[in-house]
Enzyme design. Structure first.
Site, PDB file in Angstrom:
ATOM      1  N   GLN A 139       0.686  -1.289   0.165  1.00  0.00           N
ATOM      2  CA  GLN A 139       0.327   0.001   0.351  1.00  0.00           C
ATOM      3  C   GLN A 139       1.087   1.595  -0.449  1.00  0.00           C
ATOM      4  O   GLN A 139       1.727   1.501   0.676  1.00  0.00           O
ATOM      5  CB  GLN A 139      -0.614  -0.452   1.076  1.00  0.00           C
TER       6      GLN A 139
ATOM      7  N   TYR B 295      -6.045  11.037   4.148  1.00  0.00           N
ATOM      8  CA  TYR B 295      -4.434  11.187   3.983  1.00  0.00           C
ATOM      9  C   TYR B 295      -4.667  12.029   2.428  1.00  0.00           C
ATOM     10  O   TYR B 295      -5.773  12.481   1.927  1.00  0.00           O
ATOM     11  CB  TYR B 295      -3.700  10.139   3.595  1.00  0.00           C
TER      12      TYR B 295
ATOM     13  N   ARG C 271      -8.373   2.482  -2.996  1.00  0.00           N
ATOM     14  CA  ARG C 271      -8.896   2.203  -1.737  1.00  0.00           C
ATOM     15  C   ARG C 271      -9.156   3.552  -1.450  1.00  0.00           C
ATOM     16  O   ARG C 271      -7.960   4.990  -1.118  1.00  0.00           O
ATOM     17  CB  ARG C 271      -8.233   2.072  -0.458  1.00  0.00           C
TER      18      ARG C 271
END
Length: 392
Positions: free
Chosen positions: A105, A181, A233
């Site tokens: 990730q 984020y 994601r």
């Protein structure tokens, strides 16, 4: 032997690039606070990932930093320097030896970077952000708006991290566009108030994450690796009045459907959570997202699924092709094996603080357990003589 009832969890799935995932069970990316300070693999990280991938189809590694100024966790792994390649290679091999496909990730914290961890660099975001509190409840200092050059550099950094992941032997990468984020900050009308090509309309706010996707896919193409998995994601909604709505998420999904991705991954605390606004609020977010995808890409669903029956019931909704597990894998490193071997009755749903040897945590992660934080699993009653590791 697997009880017939749970056989659907172990049905294989073939992605659009021809790669077969052996079952529908995925280890969710979990922050472990275990890497060395320079982002390389540590003994604690080897322990944490060393027995958690058995009988899972995919294992998504913890958020891995693509550029130093985006570091949001102590002990965050890195994929921004050649010196990290050896550790990334070892991590990929540890997962592969357990039979799962390792997926790295890729992450940048944006304004949620931590001052003490970024070596005096400026904290950056799409627009200026005043001091406040992060999505995890941590106080944050101010961040400034990124320059055009910085935006270009971060896009390039995602491409470089993908190159490292491919050379390290990972089977794929997941672009972290969730949990407040940097990529999500660009999509959000609350955090992105730019008036240039990177802000304003939803089309402009999507420009940065789409450029990141393009950079990742370009790195994949450079290596001629059609079999390399690229996922994305995202968090479907934000609570702020001018934050992300389901309508914004539908626009994101429509844009991602046009890219050569292999899956999407919806980040949720609750698998069954209903939409807040921008769509039918009687229906669950995952149901709406899956409908919007229209079969173009498989979806990973996640959200407080603790038991074999939780997993089966979630799969039977038809809202997701794969299920990811975080908290239950923190509690049960052998979660998938227990179901596969017909031992689902042995699955635990709480951390036993009297058994620090059982879970393979870093000291930092273990010492967080009794604090009752939302992102950690439930804890059995704390014994009177419990004390933090290294407390003497």
């Amino acid at each position: 032997m697997t009880h017939e009832k749970y056989a659907p969890l172990f049905q294989p799935y073939t992605l659009n690039n021809g790669v077969e995932i052996k079952n529908r069970l995925v280890v969710a990316p979990m922050t472990h606070w275990a890497s060395n300070e320079d982002g390389t693999l540590s003994d604690a990280e080897r322990t944490f990932i060393g027995n958690r991938a058995q009988d899972f189809g995919m294992f998504i590694m913890a958020a891995t930093l693509v550029s130093p100024e985006g570091k949001a966790f102590a002990g965050e792994p890195g994929a921004f320097a050649e010196t990290q390649l050896a550790g990334l290679t070892e991590a990929a091999n540890i997962i592969k030896k357990q039979g799962a496909k390792p997926v790295l990730q890729l992450h940048h914290g944006g304004y949620q970077a931590v001052d003490e961890l970024i070596g005096g660099a400026d904290k950056v975001a799409p627009s200026d952000v005043p001091p406040g509190v992060s999505s995890t409840g941590t106080p944050t200092t101010a961040a400034r708006a990124m320059t055009e050059e910085e935006i270009a550099n971060v896009i390039q950094a995602f491409g470089f991290a993908t190159d490292l992941a491919i050379r390290a032997g990972f089977d794929g990468v997941e672009i972290h566009g969730a949990n407040g984020y940097l990529l999500q900050q660009f999509v959000s009308g609350h955090f992105n108030r730019r008036s240039d090509q990177w802000g304003g309309s939803i089309e402009n706010r999507l420009r940065f994450p789409m450029a990141v996707v393009d950079a990742v896919c370009a790195a994949k193409a450079k290596h001629a690796r059609d079999d390399f998995i690229v996922g994305y994601r995202f968090s479907p909604e934000e609570p702020q009045e001018d934050g992300i709505t389901m309508a914004d998420t539908f626009a994101l999904i429509d844009a991602l459907k046009q890219k050569p991705l292999q899956y999407l991954h919806a980040s949720l605390w609750d698998f069954y959570k209903k939409a807040r606004r921008g769509a039918d609020t009687v229906r669950s977010r995952l149901d709406l997202i899956h409908e919007r995808l229209g079969g173009a890409l498989p979806l990973i669903g996640v959200g407080n699924l603790f038991t074999a029956d939780d997993a089966l019931n979630a799969l039977n909704t038809g809202w997701a092709e794969f299920l990811a597990f975080g908290k239950t894998v923190l509690i049960n490193p052998n979660f998938a094996t227990l179901i596969k071997e017909g031992r689902e009755a042995e699955i635990q749903t709480e951390i036993d603080l009297d058994r620090p040897d059982r879970y393979g945590y870093s000291d930092y992660l273990w010492n967080l357990q009794p604090l009752g934080l939302d992102f950690l699993p439930p804890v059995k009653g704390k014994s009177a003589d419990w004390k933090p590791l290294d407390a003497g």
